[in-house]
Design a protein around this motif. Structure first.
Motif, mmCIF file in Angstrom:
data_model
loop_
_atom_site.group_PDB
_atom_site.id
_atom_site.type_symbol
_atom_site.label_atom_id
_atom_site.label_comp_id
_atom_site.label_asym_id
_atom_site.label_seq_id
_atom_site.Cartn_x
_atom_site.Cartn_y
_atom_site.Cartn_z
ATOM 1 N N THR A 137 32.166 -5.094 -25.482
ATOM 2 C CA THR A 137 32.986 -5.523 -25.226
ATOM 3 C C THR A 137 32.392 -7.304 -24.606
ATOM 4 O O THR A 137 31.550 -7.762 -25.292
ATOM 5 N N ALA A 138 33.433 -8.259 -24.342
ATOM 6 C CA ALA A 138 33.050 -9.814 -23.865
ATOM 7 C C ALA A 138 32.533 -9.420 -22.250
ATOM 8 O O ALA A 138 31.614 -10.244 -21.963
ATOM 9 N N ASP A 139 32.638 -8.354 -22.062
ATOM 10 C CA ASP A 139 31.826 -7.912 -20.578
ATOM 11 C C ASP A 139 30.206 -8.175 -21.201
ATOM 12 O O ASP A 139 29.905 -8.722 -20.375
ATOM 13 N N GLN A 140 29.966 -7.395 -21.915
ATOM 14 C CA GLN A 140 29.056 -6.791 -21.956
ATOM 15 C C GLN A 140 28.046 -7.534 -22.791
ATOM 16 O O GLN A 140 26.812 -8.243 -22.515
ATOM 17 N N ILE A 141 29.009 -8.506 -23.309
ATOM 18 C CA ILE A 141 27.897 -10.081 -23.963
ATOM 19 C C ILE A 141 27.260 -11.057 -22.959
ATOM 20 O O ILE A 141 26.611 -11.111 -22.836
ATOM 21 N N SER A 142 29.036 -11.112 -21.823
ATOM 22 C CA SER A 142 28.157 -12.430 -21.263
ATOM 23 C C SER A 142 26.905 -12.129 -20.167
ATOM 24 O O SER A 142 26.289 -12.410 -19.851
ATOM 25 N N THR A 143 27.025 -10.099 -20.055
ATOM 26 C CA THR A 143 26.065 -9.892 -19.145
ATOM 27 C C THR A 143 24.934 -9.721 -19.765
ATOM 28 O O THR A 143 23.649 -10.230 -18.556
ATOM 29 N N VAL A 144 25.309 -9.787 -20.996
ATOM 30 C CA VAL A 144 23.438 -9.749 -22.086
ATOM 31 C C VAL A 144 23.262 -10.867 -21.485
ATOM 32 O O VAL A 144 22.201 -11.476 -21.763
ATOM 33 N N GLN A 145 23.474 -12.027 -22.142
ATOM 34 C CA GLN A 145 23.556 -13.356 -21.785
ATOM 35 C C GLN A 145 22.703 -14.415 -20.701
ATOM 36 O O GLN A 145 21.917 -14.689 -20.734
ATOM 37 N N ALA A 146 23.796 -13.879 -19.377
ATOM 38 C CA ALA A 146 23.576 -13.867 -18.197
ATOM 39 C C ALA A 146 22.083 -13.458 -18.268
ATOM 40 O O ALA A 146 20.937 -14.054 -17.281
ATOM 41 N N SER A 147 21.995 -12.235 -18.261
ATOM 42 C CA SER A 147 20.249 -11.011 -18.114
ATOM 43 C C SER A 147 19.608 -11.939 -19.177
ATOM 44 O O SER A 147 18.591 -12.253 -18.576
ATOM 45 N N PHE A 148 19.365 -12.674 -19.824
ATOM 46 C CA PHE A 148 18.668 -12.952 -21.562
ATOM 47 C C PHE A 148 18.218 -14.391 -20.312
ATOM 48 O O PHE A 148 17.161 -15.003 -20.211
ATOM 49 N N ASP A 149 19.336 -14.926 -20.645
ATOM 50 C CA ASP A 149 18.383 -16.337 -19.474
ATOM 51 C C ASP A 149 17.574 -16.028 -18.512
ATOM 52 O O ASP A 149 17.003 -17.641 -17.977
ATOM 53 N N GLN A 150 17.714 -15.471 -17.579
ATOM 54 C CA GLN A 150 16.514 -15.327 -16.338
ATOM 55 C C GLN A 150 15.011 -14.977 -16.970
ATOM 56 O O GLN A 150 14.356 -15.260 -16.305
ATOM 57 N N VAL A 151 15.112 -14.584 -18.466
ATOM 58 C CA VAL A 151 13.937 -14.167 -19.363
ATOM 59 C C VAL A 151 13.417 -15.150 -20.063
ATOM 60 O O VAL A 151 12.304 -15.472 -20.245
ATOM 61 N N LYS A 152 14.658 -16.132 -20.235
ATOM 62 C CA LYS A 152 13.753 -16.519 -21.596
ATOM 63 C C LYS A 152 12.895 -17.256 -21.708
ATOM 64 O O LYS A 152 12.066 -18.233 -22.858
ATOM 65 N N GLY A 153 12.318 -18.148 -20.462
ATOM 66 C CA GLY A 153 11.712 -19.528 -19.904
ATOM 67 C C GLY A 153 10.190 -18.666 -20.010
ATOM 68 O O GLY A 153 8.870 -19.001 -20.319
ATOM 69 N N ASP A 154 10.250 -17.290 -20.063
ATOM 70 C CA ASP A 154 8.764 -16.553 -20.066
ATOM 71 C C ASP A 154 8.828 -16.084 -21.658
ATOM 72 O O ASP A 154 8.270 -15.372 -22.163
ATOM 73 N N SER A 155 8.297 -16.941 -22.609
ATOM 74 C CA SER A 155 8.394 -16.341 -24.182
ATOM 75 C C SER A 155 7.361 -15.755 -24.218
ATOM 76 O O SER A 155 6.774 -14.142 -24.347
ATOM 77 N N VAL A 156 6.081 -15.856 -23.687
ATOM 78 C CA VAL A 156 4.881 -16.960 -23.735
ATOM 79 C C VAL A 156 4.366 -13.997 -22.436
ATOM 80 O O VAL A 156 4.060 -13.317 -23.330
ATOM 81 N N GLY A 157 5.601 -14.028 -21.239
ATOM 82 C CA GLY A 157 5.075 -13.172 -20.831
ATOM 83 C C GLY A 157 5.839 -12.208 -21.639
ATOM 84 O O GLY A 157 4.856 -10.480 -21.901
ATOM 85 N N ILE A 158 7.239 -12.351 -22.412
ATOM 86 C CA ILE A 158 7.810 -11.132 -22.988
ATOM 87 C C ILE A 158 6.603 -10.280 -24.244
ATOM 88 O O ILE A 158 5.953 -9.697 -25.429
ATOM 89 N N LEU A 159 6.069 -12.258 -25.000
ATOM 90 C CA LEU A 159 5.675 -11.323 -26.353
ATOM 91 C C LEU A 159 4.115 -10.305 -26.050
ATOM 92 O O LEU A 159 3.805 -9.678 -26.770
ATOM 93 N N TYR A 160 3.730 -11.214 -25.073
ATOM 94 C CA TYR A 160 2.970 -10.511 -24.173
ATOM 95 C C TYR A 160 2.849 -9.079 -24.153
ATOM 96 O O TYR A 160 2.004 -7.803 -24.689
ATOM 97 N N ALA A 161 3.439 -8.747 -23.792
ATOM 98 C CA ALA A 161 4.164 -6.894 -23.628
ATOM 99 C C ALA A 161 4.537 -6.972 -24.478
ATOM 100 O O ALA A 161 4.334 -5.511 -24.407
ATOM 101 N N VAL A 162 4.674 -7.684 -25.523
ATOM 102 C CA VAL A 162 5.042 -6.732 -26.863
ATOM 103 C C VAL A 162 3.562 -6.100 -27.929
ATOM 104 O O VAL A 162 3.320 -5.172 -27.839
ATOM 105 N N PHE A 163 2.489 -7.319 -27.208
ATOM 106 C CA PHE A 163 1.839 -7.136 -28.112
ATOM 107 C C PHE A 163 0.604 -5.974 -27.347
ATOM 108 O O PHE A 163 0.120 -5.239 -28.086
ATOM 109 N N LYS A 164 0.800 -5.699 -25.996
ATOM 110 C CA LYS A 164 0.189 -5.161 -25.285
ATOM 111 C C LYS A 164 0.886 -4.004 -25.148
ATOM 112 O O LYS A 164 -0.080 -2.431 -25.625
#
Ligand code: HEM
Length: 136
Positions: A2-29
């Protein structure tokens, strides 16, 4: 989705997208077999490579593509095709992709107030990985 789900996910991702190193680290770990597929990182100690420019560069590419998927919702079939074309030849397995997904979710639980976005993320990740699994 739904449009609501999409805006929720986009706003949520905005909070972490600056930490790409932390995200890749979590995946490799979470799944060292994913790191092992990267010729430039295979066999190296994760905590020692985490601070390198090369690690930041790859993290930026991966999280940048994830950002594109999230931004393109709900029309992600082109992104799915791009991903399958580049990752099928690399031999990325369903297990690795499932581990990528769960590492990302754990990262989000640790870094955002995930309760309000969990079901929207579930639907989004089901849409992407479901379409990918149908093709590789
Ligand atoms: C690049 C492996 C999942 C996005 C790469 C590279 C490898 C790789 C070996 C090439 C790195 C280089 O030498 O330049 C894997 C494996 C995965 C996985 C084993 C299994 C979980 C993902 C996911 C995404 C992603 C889930 C994003 C949704 C990218 C991007 C690049 C890349 C954007 C750079 C562009 C390209 O070369 O295709 N990946 N990857 N990867 N990966 Fe993945």
């Amino acid at each position: 989705l739904t449009a609501d789900q999409i805006s929720t996910v986009q706003a949520s991702f905005d909070q972490v997208k600056g930490d790409s190193v932390g995200i890749l680290y979590a995946v490799f770990k979470a799944d060292p077999s994913i790191q092992a597929k990267f010729s430039q990182f295979a066999g190296k100690d994760l905590d020692s490579i985490k601070g390198s420019a090369e690690f930041a560069s790859h993290a930026g590419k991966i999280v940048g593509f994830f950002s594109k998927i999230v931004g393109d919702l709900p029309n992600i079939s082109g992104d799915v095709d791009t991903f399958v074309a580049s990752h099928k030849p690399r031999g990325a397995t369903h297990d690795q992709l499932n581990n990528f997904r769960s590492a990302f979710v754990s990262y989000m639980k640790a870094h955002t107030d995930f309760a309000g976005s969990e079901s929207a993320w579930g639907a989004t990740l089901d849409a992407f990985f479901g379409a990918v699994f149908a093709k590789m």
